[in-house]
Design a protein around this motif. Structure first.
Motif, short mmCIF file in Angstrom:
data_model
loop_
_atom_site.label_atom_id
_atom_site.label_comp_id
_atom_site.label_asym_id
_atom_site.label_seq_id
_atom_site.Cartn_x
_atom_site.Cartn_y
_atom_site.Cartn_z
N ASP A 93 1.35 13.03 -29.41
CA ASP A 93 0.91 11.57 -29.26
C ASP A 93 0.25 11.63 -27.80
N VAL A 94 -0.63 10.75 -27.59
CA VAL A 94 -1.42 10.53 -26.30
C VAL A 94 -0.35 9.78 -25.41
N PRO A 95 0.14 10.37 -24.15
CA PRO A 95 1.17 9.62 -23.45
C PRO A 95 0.57 8.10 -23.00
N PRO A 96 1.63 7.27 -22.78
CA PRO A 96 1.21 5.94 -22.61
C PRO A 96 0.68 5.83 -21.13
N TRP A 97 0.14 4.81 -20.85
CA TRP A 97 -0.40 4.68 -19.22
C TRP A 97 0.75 4.71 -18.45
N GLY A 98 0.38 5.13 -17.00
CA GLY A 98 1.54 5.12 -15.99
C GLY A 98 1.52 6.47 -15.54
N GLN A 99 1.33 6.38 -14.00
CA GLN A 99 1.39 7.69 -13.36
C GLN A 99 2.26 7.38 -12.25
N GLN A 100 2.85 8.66 -11.77
CA GLN A 100 3.75 8.17 -10.70
C GLN A 100 2.93 8.27 -9.29
N ILE A 101 3.05 7.01 -8.46
CA ILE A 101 2.53 6.69 -7.38
C ILE A 101 3.43 7.00 -6.30
N PHE A 102 4.76 6.94 -6.59
CA PHE A 102 5.60 7.24 -5.54
C PHE A 102 6.71 8.33 -5.58
N GLY A 103 6.66 9.11 -4.63
CA GLY A 103 7.79 10.30 -4.65
C GLY A 103 8.97 9.99 -3.88
N CYS A 104 9.32 10.92 -3.18
CA CYS A 104 10.49 10.85 -2.28
C CYS A 104 10.37 10.14 -0.88
N VAL A 116 -8.38 1.14 -2.42
CA VAL A 116 -7.83 2.18 -3.32
C VAL A 116 -6.63 2.26 -3.36
N ILE A 117 -5.77 2.15 -2.33
CA ILE A 117 -4.16 2.09 -2.59
C ILE A 117 -3.60 0.99 -3.52
N VAL A 118 -4.20 -0.37 -3.24
CA VAL A 118 -3.59 -1.25 -4.02
C VAL A 118 -3.88 -1.21 -5.56
N ILE A 119 -5.18 -0.60 -5.84
CA ILE A 119 -5.53 -0.41 -7.17
C ILE A 119 -4.76 0.49 -7.99
N SER A 120 -4.55 1.76 -7.13
CA SER A 120 -3.78 2.81 -7.83
C SER A 120 -2.30 2.27 -8.10
N LEU A 121 -1.83 1.24 -7.46
CA LEU A 121 -0.45 0.60 -7.62
C LEU A 121 -0.38 0.11 -8.86
N PHE A 122 -1.18 -0.29 -9.71
CA PHE A 122 -1.55 -0.84 -10.96
C PHE A 122 -0.97 0.19 -11.94
N LEU A 123 -0.99 1.48 -11.77
CA LEU A 123 -0.80 2.67 -12.57
C LEU A 123 1.05 2.97 -12.45
N ASP A 124 1.41 2.26 -11.73
CA ASP A 124 3.08 2.21 -11.67
C ASP A 124 3.75 1.44 -12.38
N CYS A 173 -7.04 5.52 -17.22
CA CYS A 173 -8.49 4.88 -16.68
C CYS A 173 -8.49 3.62 -17.25
N LEU A 174 -8.45 3.14 -18.47
CA LEU A 174 -8.26 1.83 -18.98
C LEU A 174 -7.60 1.01 -18.30
N ARG A 175 -6.36 1.32 -17.97
CA ARG A 175 -5.70 0.50 -17.29
C ARG A 175 -6.16 0.16 -15.99
N ILE A 176 -6.72 1.11 -15.20
CA ILE A 176 -7.39 0.69 -13.89
C ILE A 176 -8.35 -0.26 -14.05
N VAL A 177 -9.29 0.02 -15.03
CA VAL A 177 -10.53 -0.80 -15.23
C VAL A 177 -9.57 -2.39 -15.70
N TYR A 215 4.20 7.42 -0.87
CA TYR A 215 2.82 7.31 -1.60
C TYR A 215 2.13 8.71 -1.75
N LEU A 216 1.86 8.81 -3.01
CA LEU A 216 1.21 10.16 -3.54
C LEU A 216 0.02 10.11 -4.09
N PHE A 217 -0.69 8.98 -3.81
CA PHE A 217 -2.01 9.05 -4.53
C PHE A 217 -3.17 9.09 -3.39
N GLU A 218 -2.99 9.39 -2.38
CA GLU A 218 -4.17 9.52 -1.05
C GLU A 218 -4.73 10.59 -1.04
#
Length: 477
Positions: A98-109, A288-296, A343-347, A230-233
């Protein structure tokens, strides 16, 4: 008539009494029961017809009960074979990942902030004036000063004193910002955020309401978001999917101060007319940081705060800066996000209706398609040709990837007005959407095939050629 027997009218049923309801059938009928009922009904009907034909024609060659039983058994066997074939085909379709649902880990420890105790608040004139005052009715020492200021901040008295004095000391402003970004006390954190929102407000002449010498800098805000984990930088690295996140820990996940961080970034952007706090490149990185937060997925409840901060950053750039910085933001995001539902979530998260937001959405789709097809230059005509060359009738057609391409291509062409005047491109796209919606049969159980058919039909309704004002051409990089 016997005296003990009831009278005639007593034997009759009372018409006023309700008649007992008929027995209800079972609401849930199993498949085996339906099949048994069907075959038994067919068997009885055939026997009845056979008997009627025998009695009418007196033909000795009428069908016997043994023949009927054999025919029913043959039908049962044929039906079971068809059912087994369908079941095997269904198992084959389900034998996929199955294709995993949208969502990426933006924050770590999260990392503990450093040097928070060294704020220099004990040397501020405001606190010293309270310590030297003889009219307070209590003795206030310098060591108790920070706790005293925290109480004043949470009760709103600190903000009232600032408005009365018309200025804010640098040490007080820096101390309040530190509480805003790092305090674990929810009430203190909210009070510090409200304090900064107020002192960063403009009057009718677009001037600050109070004199302020200290402003939140990009370095301070960037240091804070990094301390949140933050892990997306890092460019060129894909953030891990949400399901494959790091081990469970109280220090992993969205930080408690993220709302305050978003609000202070938004407040800094809204005073651009009075003070340019961020350079264009710094605002670009914050966007860029704020847009990436939509994936969390942990921040799904903050869509209003995220949307307001995103819109404030988009409007922060002047007209001369916007087009080039927008392209850089889109390229940076496209290099970090995965080519799936993320990527669809980001758009889709770029929901603004102004021309800048539409242009950003179109640029994000352009850069994502460019990277997916491995193109060095974002040639829209070539991208369109590659997408429309996908044959939905082929058995090996990757319907999921086609679904992603449909959404991205439609956003590229119709989010902004850059391609609305290009009739050939629009007609080609509409014809392909029509083919996708009509050439994929309803009997196609392929993975994501129904979604492609339905999405193409939906997009076809919106792919109407309209003449409207342009918001700038789409750059090819």
């Amino acid at each position: 008539m016997v005296m003990d027997e009831p009278l005639e009218f007593e034997k009759e049923e009372d018409p006023l009494l309700p008649t007992p309801p008929p027995a209800k059938r079972k609401k849930v009928i199993g498949l085996d029961d339906l099949l048994l009922d069907f075959f038994e009904t067919g068997k009885d009907e055939r026997r009845r017809k056979a008997k009627g034909a025998k009695s009418n024609t007196h033909d000795s060659r009428g069908y016997g009960s043994d023949d009927d039983d054999s025919r029913v058994k043959e039908n049962e066997i044929s039906f079971c074979k068809i059912f087994e074939v369908c079941q095997e085909e269904t198992k084959g379709l389900d034998a996929r990942d199955d294709v995993p649902p949208w969502g990426q880990q933006i924050f770590g420890c999260q990392k503990p902030p450093s040097n928070l105790s060294d704020t220099g608040i004990e040397n501020c004139r405001l606190l010293q004036s309270f310590c030297s005052s003889e009219h307070l009715g209590f003795d206030l020492e310098i060591q108790q000063g920070e706790g005293f200021l925290e109480g004043m901040l949470m009760d709103g008295w600190l903000l009232k004193l600032v408005h009365m004095g018309g200025s804010v000391e640098d040490s007080v402003a820096s101390w309040a910002l530190t509480k805003l970004l790092y305090s674990s006390n929810k009430k203190l954190q909210v009070s510090a955020t409200d304090f900064w929102d107020s002192i960063l407000s403009l009057d009718e002449d677009d001037k600050l309401l109070v004199n302020l010498g200290y402003f939140p800098s990009y370095s301070v805000l960037k240091h804070a978001i990094l301390s949140y984990g933050y892990l997306f930088e890092t460019p060129g690295t894909k953030a891990s999917t949400f399901e494959s996140g790091i081990e469970d820990s109280s220090d992993v996940g969205p930080p408690h101060n993220i709302i305050a961080w978003l609000r202070i970034v938004s407040a800094c952007c809204k005073i651009r007319k009075a003070r340019s706090i961020f350079s264009p490149s710094e605002a670009e990185e914050l966007l860029v940081i704020v847009i990436s937060l939509f994936l969390d997925r942990g921040l799904e409840g903050l869509m209003l705060v995220l949307g307001d901060c995103l819109n404030s950053l988009v409007l922060y750039f002047n007209t001369r800066e916007w087009e080039s910085n927008c392209v850089m933001v889109a390229e940076s995001i496209a290099q970090r996000v995965t080519m799936d539902l993320n990527c669809l979530r980001i758009v889709d998260c770029i929901t603004g209706t102004n021309k800048r937001s539409k242009f950003l959405r179109s640029q994000l789709a352009l850069q994502l398609l460019k990277i997916s097809f491995g193109l060095k230059v974002g040639n829209v005509e070539k991208m369109l040709k590659l997408v429309t060359s996908i044959n939905v009738k082929e058995k090996e057609c990757d319907f999921f990837r086609l679904y992603v391409y449909l959404v991205l291509m439609d956003n590229l062409l119709f989010s902004s007005d850059a391609f609305r005047d290009k009739t050939m491109i629009v007609d080609t796209w509409r014809n392909y959407l029509r083919n996708c919606s009509t050439q994929i049969p309803f009997t196609n159980w392929g993975f994501y095939a129904p979604k492609v058919r339905n999405k193409a039909s939906y997009l076809l309704q919106g792919a109407i050629f309209k003449k409207s004002g342009g918001d700038g051409s789409v750059s090819a990089r």
